[in-house]
Design a protein around this motif. Sequence first.
Motif, mmCIF file in Angstrom:
data_model
loop_
_atom_site.group_PDB
_atom_site.id
_atom_site.type_symbol
_atom_site.label_atom_id
_atom_site.label_comp_id
_atom_site.label_asym_id
_atom_site.label_seq_id
_atom_site.Cartn_x
_atom_site.Cartn_y
_atom_site.Cartn_z
ATOM 1 N N VAL A 170 33.443 46.810 22.622
ATOM 2 C CA VAL A 170 32.204 46.032 22.685
ATOM 3 C C VAL A 170 31.737 45.708 21.259
ATOM 4 O O VAL A 170 30.544 45.611 20.985
ATOM 5 C CB VAL A 170 31.086 46.767 23.467
ATOM 6 N N TRP A 185 31.474 49.867 29.623
ATOM 7 C CA TRP A 185 31.245 49.234 30.927
ATOM 8 C C TRP A 185 31.549 50.172 32.084
ATOM 9 O O TRP A 185 30.899 50.095 33.133
ATOM 10 C CB TRP A 185 32.062 47.946 31.047
ATOM 11 N N ALA A 194 21.264 51.670 29.954
ATOM 12 C CA ALA A 194 21.572 51.326 28.569
ATOM 13 C C ALA A 194 21.148 52.467 27.656
ATOM 14 O O ALA A 194 20.098 53.071 27.861
ATOM 15 C CB ALA A 194 20.851 50.031 28.187
ATOM 16 N N CYS A 223 28.295 47.459 17.771
ATOM 17 C CA CYS A 223 28.490 47.006 19.145
ATOM 18 C C CYS A 223 27.463 45.931 19.495
ATOM 19 O O CYS A 223 26.268 46.109 19.248
ATOM 20 C CB CYS A 223 28.350 48.187 20.109
ATOM 21 N N TRP A 224 27.916 44.859 20.092
ATOM 22 C CA TRP A 224 26.984 43.763 20.416
ATOM 23 C C TRP A 224 26.057 44.142 21.570
ATOM 24 O O TRP A 224 25.027 43.496 21.779
ATOM 25 C CB TRP A 224 27.748 42.478 20.727
ATOM 26 N N VAL A 225 26.383 45.208 22.300
ATOM 27 C CA VAL A 225 25.546 45.649 23.414
ATOM 28 C C VAL A 225 24.554 46.732 23.013
ATOM 29 O O VAL A 225 23.802 47.227 23.850
ATOM 30 C CB VAL A 225 26.418 46.194 24.570
ATOM 31 N N THR A 241 21.684 49.060 22.274
ATOM 32 C CA THR A 241 20.242 49.084 22.520
ATOM 33 C C THR A 241 19.576 50.226 21.763
ATOM 34 O O THR A 241 18.427 50.563 22.046
ATOM 35 C CB THR A 241 19.963 49.226 24.030
ATOM 36 N N LEU A 290 25.972 36.267 24.512
ATOM 37 C CA LEU A 290 26.087 37.704 24.236
ATOM 38 C C LEU A 290 24.732 38.262 23.827
ATOM 39 O O LEU A 290 24.323 39.343 24.282
ATOM 40 C CB LEU A 290 27.102 37.961 23.118
ATOM 41 N N ARG A 324 22.519 41.024 25.826
ATOM 42 C CA ARG A 324 22.096 42.253 25.146
ATOM 43 C C ARG A 324 20.575 42.434 25.245
ATOM 44 O O ARG A 324 20.078 43.542 25.460
ATOM 45 C CB ARG A 324 22.550 42.204 23.688
ATOM 46 N N LEU A 377 19.735 43.694 28.645
ATOM 47 C CA LEU A 377 20.035 45.128 28.727
ATOM 48 C C LEU A 377 18.914 45.944 28.096
ATOM 49 O O LEU A 377 18.481 46.961 28.636
ATOM 50 C CB LEU A 377 21.345 45.434 27.997
ATOM 51 N N TRP A 380 25.022 43.589 37.256
ATOM 52 C CA TRP A 380 25.481 43.638 35.870
ATOM 53 C C TRP A 380 26.917 43.130 35.759
ATOM 54 O O TRP A 380 27.251 42.392 34.815
ATOM 55 C CB TRP A 380 25.401 45.063 35.330
ATOM 56 N N LEU A 431 28.026 39.904 33.557
ATOM 57 C CA LEU A 431 28.978 40.081 32.465
ATOM 58 C C LEU A 431 30.170 39.147 32.627
ATOM 59 O O LEU A 431 30.620 38.506 31.661
ATOM 60 C CB LEU A 431 29.448 41.540 32.409
#
Length: 538
Positions: free
Chosen positions: A84, A125, A135, A268-270, A272, A296, A300, A303, A349, A353
């Motif tokens: 990610v 994931w 998250a 990581c682009w996800v 949080t 993306l 994010r 999330l 989700w 995605l």
Amino acid sequence: MATTQQQENKNQPARTVAELVDDIQALTTEIQELYCLDEIPWCVGYSGGKDSSATLQLIWNAIASLPPEKRTKTIYVITTDTLVENPIVAAWVRNSLKQMKSEAEAQELPFEPHLLQPEFKETFWVGLIGKGYPAPRGKFRWCTERLKINPSNRFIRDVIRSSGEAILVLGTRKAESTKRAFRMKKMEAQRVRDRLSPNMNLPNSLVYSPIEDWENDEVWIYLMQWENPWGYSNKDLFALYRGASADNECPLVVDTSTPSCGSSRFGCWVCTMVSQDKSLTAMIQNDEQKEWMQPLLDFRMELDAEENRERRDFRRRTGEVQLYERNLEGEISVEPIPGPYLKEAREDWLRKLLTVQTQIQRTAPENMRDITLITIEEMSEIRRIWLEERHEFDDSLPRIYEEVTGEPFKDPRPGAGSSLLGGDEWAVLEEICDDDKMHLELMAKLLDTERQYRKKSRRVGIYETLEKCFETSSRSPEEAIKNAHLKRDLKTAVGKGDVDKVKQLTLGDAVDEDNSEPVKQETWGSFKFPARNLDDGD
């Protein structure tokens, strides 16, 4: 107020370029001597960022200056791809490793690049969509160890297992943060020699940090003035950092108030764990050719904003209701700790995605069209969890995949197509349960328990398993939460020695305030009481 470390750095005069050159020459000699000292293999941590690039460049140039007969010890260059990562950075690192491998072979150098990844059972994931983990937050940071630490530690342990020891070379620097400086200084007392510290996480390994005293600007001076030895462009790296800075600038030395773009953080682009992904946002704002990554960033942000408790189970993954005290505008409310995402949320989700993945595969530049946000192997594991651990026999993953992508889902796992129930049978079961989700869950668990024990020659343990199904899934949410409150009250009363309250709760005298009916005594059947006589006046 400035921190102690910031004050120390401010009081220290900046080194001249000539002094930096002298330090580089001294480090080159130090690296060569340390390399030739023994047969202990090296593992160089490489992320593709400025610090790890400068460190690897130092190591590479020092080893390349040795006579060929002395370049006998393997140097593993290890990079962890969390799956990610920021797509631009991930592509940069992958191409860098390919170039590195090619040049190491051409120059007959002992560098061996390795791209490490988390096991499919531990990916982001699989955790979020498969197991339903929310998250990551400060109090539940479940991602770092699974995605980053475990893959590299597994590799280093394998090296130690085969060689007995290992030296881990890292680009850590005291100037990165006050916290980093404090930790590094704390380890200095245990050092065996300069810049060589014990690794507290992995026995039989040492950590070597050659650029630990360098400042941000010194790192950039070195990268800009010394050519990359494996044929990759440090100027492109500079541009990558500049594009990830909010003001689109990455100065070297201007004055003490001018920040270096080393403050931009790729990850990581996800993620949080930060309030905003500044680097990804800046990339999109600074370069219209990177606008394809906007989905993306939107995903994010969704999330990060997810706080809808109705989308999460009222129980933990174990099926147990756990209570905690929540402060709501100064009022203390005792509530269940929110558990994993419910079936509908996890499916939502996954659908979102896959939609984002399909979209960016159409809009990304030609050289990025093969981008994959979630792999087939990850989806196979998610499908297994939904079927075998969550007992969701409608097997919705292949259907969702085909709805979004227009292609059938090809599961690589042997025997993955077999399910206790099909879609039609699941629909009948839903109808029988009259849309009662707890009843549906109980029926699915009971059916799956029978399936698990059906082929066993001895069905030892089946009654305990069936009992567990009823304990976790037979009550409505309201009843289960009320039961948890009563258990909590009883535990508190026992702790305080409140005999009257204990009698009231255990002897069936507790009255339901809603309907004035006694609470059933069986609620407390599994509670362990202290060994004393409740009538002795204690």
